[in-house]
Design a protein around this motif. Sequence first.
Motif, PDB file in Angstrom:
ATOM      1  N   PRO A 317      93.318  22.781  52.487  1.00 22.61           N
ATOM      2  CA  PRO A 317      92.464  23.725  53.461  1.00 22.61           C
ATOM      3  C   PRO A 317      91.184  22.823  53.752  1.00 22.61           C
ATOM      4  CG  PRO A 317      93.334  25.337  51.643  1.00 22.61           C
ATOM      5  CD  PRO A 317      93.727  23.758  51.366  1.00 22.61           C
ATOM      6  N   TYR A 344     100.404  21.525  51.281  1.00 24.86           N
ATOM      7  CA  TYR A 344      99.657  22.651  50.385  1.00 24.86           C
ATOM      8  C   TYR A 344     100.404  23.971  50.689  1.00 24.86           C
ATOM      9  CZ  TYR A 344      96.343  25.807  49.446  1.00 24.86           C
ATOM     10  OH  TYR A 344      95.952  27.325  48.859  1.00 24.86           O
ATOM     11  N   SER A 345     100.528  24.631  49.552  1.00 24.10           N
ATOM     12  CA  SER A 345     101.193  26.003  49.574  1.00 24.10           C
ATOM     13  C   SER A 345      99.958  27.054  48.845  1.00 24.10           C
ATOM     14  CB  SER A 345     102.501  26.215  49.118  1.00 24.10           C
ATOM     15  OG  SER A 345     102.428  25.994  47.475  1.00 24.10           O
ATOM     16  N   LYS A 346      99.607  28.332  49.386  1.00 18.18           N
ATOM     17  CA  LYS A 346      98.783  29.141  48.768  1.00 18.18           C
ATOM     18  C   LYS A 346      99.633  29.821  47.499  1.00 18.18           C
ATOM     19  CE  LYS A 346      96.650  30.743  53.157  1.00 18.18           C
ATOM     20  NZ  LYS A 346      96.637  31.872  53.840  1.00 18.18           N
ATOM     21  N   VAL A 353      93.037  29.400  47.700  1.00 23.10           N
ATOM     22  CA  VAL A 353      93.525  30.573  48.302  1.00 23.10           C
ATOM     23  C   VAL A 353      92.136  31.212  49.209  1.00 23.10           C
ATOM     24  CG1 VAL A 353      94.293  32.725  48.668  1.00 23.10           C
ATOM     25  CG2 VAL A 353      95.418  31.111  47.132  1.00 23.10           C
ATOM     26  N   ASP A 356      87.943  28.071  53.027  1.00 27.82           N
ATOM     27  CA  ASP A 356      88.172  28.473  54.525  1.00 27.82           C
ATOM     28  C   ASP A 356      88.984  27.132  54.957  1.00 27.82           C
ATOM     29  OD1 ASP A 356      86.313  26.175  54.157  1.00 27.82           O
ATOM     30  OD2 ASP A 356      84.786  27.266  55.292  1.00 27.82           O
ATOM     31  N   HIS A 358      92.266  27.017  56.324  1.00 30.14           N
ATOM     32  CA  HIS A 358      93.500  26.835  55.997  1.00 30.14           C
ATOM     33  C   HIS A 358      94.264  26.584  57.327  1.00 30.14           C
ATOM     34  CE1 HIS A 358      93.925  28.617  52.026  1.00 30.14           C
ATOM     35  NE2 HIS A 358      92.851  28.946  52.123  1.00 30.14           N
ATOM     36  N   LYS A 364     100.702  20.970  58.679  1.00 30.80           N
ATOM     37  CA  LYS A 364     101.064  20.458  57.398  1.00 30.80           C
ATOM     38  C   LYS A 364     102.403  19.664  57.602  1.00 30.80           C
ATOM     39  CE  LYS A 364      99.346  24.655  55.098  1.00 30.80           C
ATOM     40  NZ  LYS A 364      99.802  25.643  54.174  1.00 30.80           N
TER      41      LYS A 364
END
Length: 455
Positions: A317, A344-346, A353, A356, A358, A364
Amino acid sequence: MTSEEVYSKGNYAFVSLGCPKNLVDSEKMLGTLSLDGYTLVSEPENSDFVIVNTCGFIESSREESKAVIQEMLDLKKEGKTKGVIVAGCLPERLGGTLIQEMPEIDHVLGVFGRDEINRVADHFLGGRTEQRELFRPAPIQAMDDRERLRITPKHYAYLKISEGCDRTCTFCSIPSMRGKHVTKPVEMIISEAKELAADGVKELIIVAQDTTYYGMDLYGEVRLAHLLKELVKVDGIEWIRLMYLYPVNFTDELIGVISDSPKILPYLDMPLQHINSQVLKRMQRRVNRERTIELVGKLRNQIDNLVLRTTFIVGFPGETEDQFEDLLNFVQETKFEKLGVFTYSKEPGTPAVKLDGHLPESVKEERYDRLMDLQQEIAFGHGDSIIGYELDVMIDDYLEDNVWIGRTFADAPEIDSEIFVTGENLPVGELVPVEITGRDDYDLLGTAVAVTEEK
């Protein structure tokens, strides 16, 4: 009927998913069940029950774990196994919601319930359907990994030196599953290493959540250097490989021990995650660009023939195009011999998470492709640079037609490349001198060198 069948409490199949640290837990559970009279079988069909030791690290690994669980539940529905027990990180992370989501699961136990797997098996075979969940709090002392039933090849083993992590990286869910850092005492580790060596292990692969932090909680100071000095004394061990080295607490003493010992491979797995200082700050990595570059330079200068493995996260993010270009330039300049990339993964429950900025999945993926394309050029160049050299190769297995599969010091099993060696009657689990003759993508080709015995 054999005596083993007479005294067997039941037979079971086992599926181990996830990282090498999870594999150690799997082997400990296998050892506990074996000592308690249970018999391991290779296929789940016609077993009394199946155990799935799961990974819950990121969304893709959770989905893989659930898919395997469902596969085993389908076998149960078909009457090919009587029950399914789910262990490890997935239930630890999801808690009671896992059985709610997949009610056909018979029992679940969390990471820290692993030493009670035999009690859970007894519970299941006894037909008891209450208390289907077993969770224990993270221990304040290290768990004992001795008396394992290993499922790695005979000649190498993973040696876990600590559990848990005190880092607060904003993208990471490991502390929520594995608890705070707990150091395994030196004496226990040396005892385990001797046990492994007596079982035929030639290569010890040192693992932890944060390897360089070893000792801080137990001894009040980092003691990885001291531990390594003791490990190199263990007879029978020829290679010691270091994994998961956080880029903090790399003392000059530690670098000297790595450099001076022929048993400790000049291969360091050091996940950096990024190089841009602003991104690193948002990741809460507690290291910046300048310190990272200084450390990499020191390692390169002081450890001969060093091979560096690292991992990076792209699309964190707020990562700007300029910050990503900063990472690209760093990789181009540093030329890591081994490099992995994650988008990146939430991860639910992690601070990132709530950050700000994202980024879209398309951004990505595009950054992932650009970094991997760059790294492919670097990796291929490294492979080409060692053609013509003679290196010791650990022979892992026979393939076919006098071709064997092995690894140089620069390759960790299941993670890095392999070398396909041509030769006759090569000894599996032994070091063999090999001339590197070519490259096939990331893998190498070689020919075993005849060794003339001195009279």
